[in-house]
Design a protein around this motif. Structure first.
Motif, mmCIF file in Angstrom:
data_model
loop_
_atom_site.group_PDB
_atom_site.id
_atom_site.type_symbol
_atom_site.label_atom_id
_atom_site.label_comp_id
_atom_site.label_asym_id
_atom_site.label_seq_id
_atom_site.Cartn_x
_atom_site.Cartn_y
_atom_site.Cartn_z
ATOM 1 N N GLU A 268 0.831 -1.208 0.000
ATOM 2 C CA GLU A 268 0.000 0.000 0.000
ATOM 3 C C GLU A 268 0.863 1.255 0.000
ATOM 4 O OE1 GLU A 268 -2.615 -0.423 3.346
ATOM 5 O OE2 GLU A 268 -3.668 -2.119 2.428
ATOM 6 N N ALA A 269 1.925 1.256 0.804
ATOM 7 C CA ALA A 269 2.828 2.409 0.857
ATOM 8 C C ALA A 269 3.530 2.624 -0.482
ATOM 9 C CB ALA A 269 3.855 2.227 1.977
ATOM 10 N N ALA A 270 3.950 1.549 -1.124
ATOM 11 C CA ALA A 270 4.610 1.667 -2.425
ATOM 12 C C ALA A 270 3.647 2.207 -3.478
ATOM 13 C CB ALA A 270 5.173 0.315 -2.854
ATOM 14 N N ILE A 271 2.428 1.693 -3.491
ATOM 15 C CA ILE A 271 1.435 2.180 -4.453
ATOM 16 C C ILE A 271 1.163 3.659 -4.218
ATOM 17 C CG2 ILE A 271 -0.983 2.018 -5.191
ATOM 18 C CD1 ILE A 271 -0.743 -1.028 -4.534
ATOM 19 N N ASP A 272 0.959 4.046 -2.966
ATOM 20 C CA ASP A 272 0.724 5.460 -2.646
ATOM 21 C C ASP A 272 1.871 6.332 -3.139
ATOM 22 O OD1 ASP A 272 -1.671 4.799 -1.444
ATOM 23 O OD2 ASP A 272 -0.884 4.948 0.616
ATOM 24 N N TYR A 273 3.095 5.872 -2.933
ATOM 25 C CA TYR A 273 4.266 6.625 -3.377
ATOM 26 C C TYR A 273 4.237 6.811 -4.896
ATOM 27 C CZ TYR A 273 8.976 7.743 -4.776
ATOM 28 O OH TYR A 273 10.059 8.347 -5.371
ATOM 29 N N VAL B 78 1.745 6.580 -7.034
ATOM 30 C CA VAL B 78 0.616 7.411 -7.460
ATOM 31 C C VAL B 78 0.915 8.884 -7.173
ATOM 32 C CG1 VAL B 78 -1.802 7.977 -6.977
ATOM 33 C CG2 VAL B 78 -1.116 5.590 -7.302
ATOM 34 N N ASP B 79 1.435 9.180 -5.977
ATOM 35 C CA ASP B 79 1.742 10.564 -5.614
ATOM 36 C C ASP B 79 2.848 11.160 -6.476
ATOM 37 O OD1 ASP B 79 -0.173 10.438 -3.641
ATOM 38 O OD2 ASP B 79 1.256 10.209 -1.984
ATOM 39 N N GLU B 80 3.865 10.372 -6.773
ATOM 40 C CA GLU B 80 5.034 10.876 -7.486
ATOM 41 C C GLU B 80 4.896 10.826 -9.003
ATOM 42 O OE1 GLU B 80 7.788 12.364 -6.119
ATOM 43 O OE2 GLU B 80 6.632 12.258 -4.260
ATOM 44 N N ALA B 81 4.180 9.846 -9.528
ATOM 45 C CA ALA B 81 4.174 9.656 -10.980
ATOM 46 C C ALA B 81 2.783 9.462 -11.573
ATOM 47 C CB ALA B 81 5.066 8.472 -11.342
ATOM 48 N N ASP C 238 0.912 0.164 -12.807
ATOM 49 C CA ASP C 238 2.058 -0.603 -13.311
ATOM 50 C C ASP C 238 2.736 -1.375 -12.179
ATOM 51 O OD1 ASP C 238 1.529 0.383 -15.844
ATOM 52 O OD2 ASP C 238 3.157 1.869 -15.796
ATOM 53 N N PHE C 239 2.836 -0.748 -11.002
ATOM 54 C CA PHE C 239 3.415 -1.428 -9.847
ATOM 55 C C PHE C 239 2.563 -2.644 -9.472
ATOM 56 C CE2 PHE C 239 3.875 -2.281 -5.331
ATOM 57 C CZ PHE C 239 5.253 -2.368 -5.198
ATOM 58 N N ILE C 240 1.258 -2.463 -9.432
ATOM 59 C CA ILE C 240 0.357 -3.574 -9.098
ATOM 60 C C ILE C 240 0.516 -4.701 -10.110
ATOM 61 C CG2 ILE C 240 -2.072 -4.272 -8.951
ATOM 62 C CD1 ILE C 240 -2.615 -1.384 -7.863
ATOM 63 N N GLU C 241 0.613 -4.364 -11.389
ATOM 64 C CA GLU C 241 0.780 -5.379 -12.427
ATOM 65 C C GLU C 241 2.094 -6.151 -12.234
ATOM 66 O OE1 GLU C 241 1.777 -5.045 -17.046
ATOM 67 O OE2 GLU C 241 -0.212 -4.251 -16.523
ATOM 68 N N ALA C 242 3.173 -5.439 -11.919
ATOM 69 C CA ALA C 242 4.464 -6.091 -11.683
ATOM 70 C C ALA C 242 4.406 -6.984 -10.446
ATOM 71 C CB ALA C 242 5.566 -5.044 -11.542
ATOM 72 N N LYS D 219 9.877 -6.861 -11.635
ATOM 73 C CA LYS D 219 10.403 -6.319 -12.885
ATOM 74 C C LYS D 219 9.991 -4.850 -12.994
ATOM 75 C CE LYS D 219 10.413 -10.571 -15.614
ATOM 76 N NZ LYS D 219 11.552 -11.184 -15.263
ATOM 77 N N ARG D 220 10.943 -4.020 -13.410
ATOM 78 C CA ARG D 220 10.744 -2.586 -13.642
ATOM 79 C C ARG D 220 10.585 -1.757 -12.384
ATOM 80 N NH1 ARG D 220 5.753 -3.103 -16.856
ATOM 81 N NH2 ARG D 220 5.439 -1.016 -16.017
ATOM 82 N N PHE D 221 10.608 -2.358 -11.215
ATOM 83 C CA PHE D 221 10.498 -1.618 -9.966
ATOM 84 C C PHE D 221 11.549 -2.146 -8.989
ATOM 85 C CE2 PHE D 221 6.382 -1.105 -11.896
ATOM 86 C CZ PHE D 221 6.074 0.217 -11.645
ATOM 87 N N PRO D 222 12.142 -1.262 -8.188
ATOM 88 C CA PRO D 222 13.212 -1.688 -7.275
ATOM 89 C C PRO D 222 12.688 -2.261 -5.956
ATOM 90 C CG PRO D 222 12.959 0.675 -7.133
ATOM 91 C CD PRO D 222 11.980 0.194 -8.193
ATOM 92 N N TYR D 223 11.829 -3.262 -6.045
ATOM 93 C CA TYR D 223 11.252 -3.880 -4.849
ATOM 94 C C TYR D 223 11.546 -5.361 -4.824
ATOM 95 C CZ TYR D 223 8.864 0.245 -3.218
ATOM 96 O OH TYR D 223 8.608 1.483 -2.709
#
Length: 107
Positions: free
Chosen positions: A17-22, A24-27, A34-38, A72-76
C-alpha cells in the motif's frame, strides 16, 4: 506442479500500500497500476516456482527457508517462505533499504 496460493502477511500488505501510494503521488495513477501489475506477475511466478527466489538474506539473518524475488521494472523485493500448501509473503521492500533491519521490523 500446482501453483500454491500466495498469502501476504499484514506487514507485506502495508508495504505494498505504501509503495502504491508513493508511485501514485510521485508519478500518477498509471505508475501505481504498473506497480500492481508487476507485483501480480511476481506473485504468480513465486506461486508456480517458489524455489527460484534467492536465499541470500536467509543466510544473513539466519532464517532458513526465507527467499526473495524482485519485481520487474520496480526496485522492490518480495521476501517469502514456502510451505507445502502456500507461499507466505513476509515483506515487500524497496531494494535500497537496509533489508536486515526492515525485515526485523516485521518480527
Amino acid at each position: 506442479m500446482t501453483a500454491r496460493p500466495v498469502i501476504p502477511r499484514d506487514r507485506a500488505r502495508r508495504d505494498v500500500e505504501a509503495a502504491i501510494d508513493y508511485y501514485v503521488d510521485e508519478a500518477g495513477a498509471q505508475a501505481g497500476l504498473d506497480f500492481i501489475e508487476a507485483l501480480e506477475a511476481a506473485y504468480e511466478h513465486i506461486a508456480n516456482h517458489p524455489a527460484t527466489g534467492s536465499p541470500r538474506h536467509a543466510h544473513e539473518l539466519n532464517l532458513p527457508g526465507l527467499r526473495c524475488w524482485h519485481l520487474k521494472r520496480f526496485p522492490y523485493l518480495i521476501f517469502y517462505a514456502t510451505h507445502p500448501d502456500h507461499v507466505d509473503v513476509w515483506r515487500v521492500l524497496h531494494a535500497r533499504r537496509d533489508i536486515p533491519d526492515w525485515l526485523r521490523e516485521g518480527e
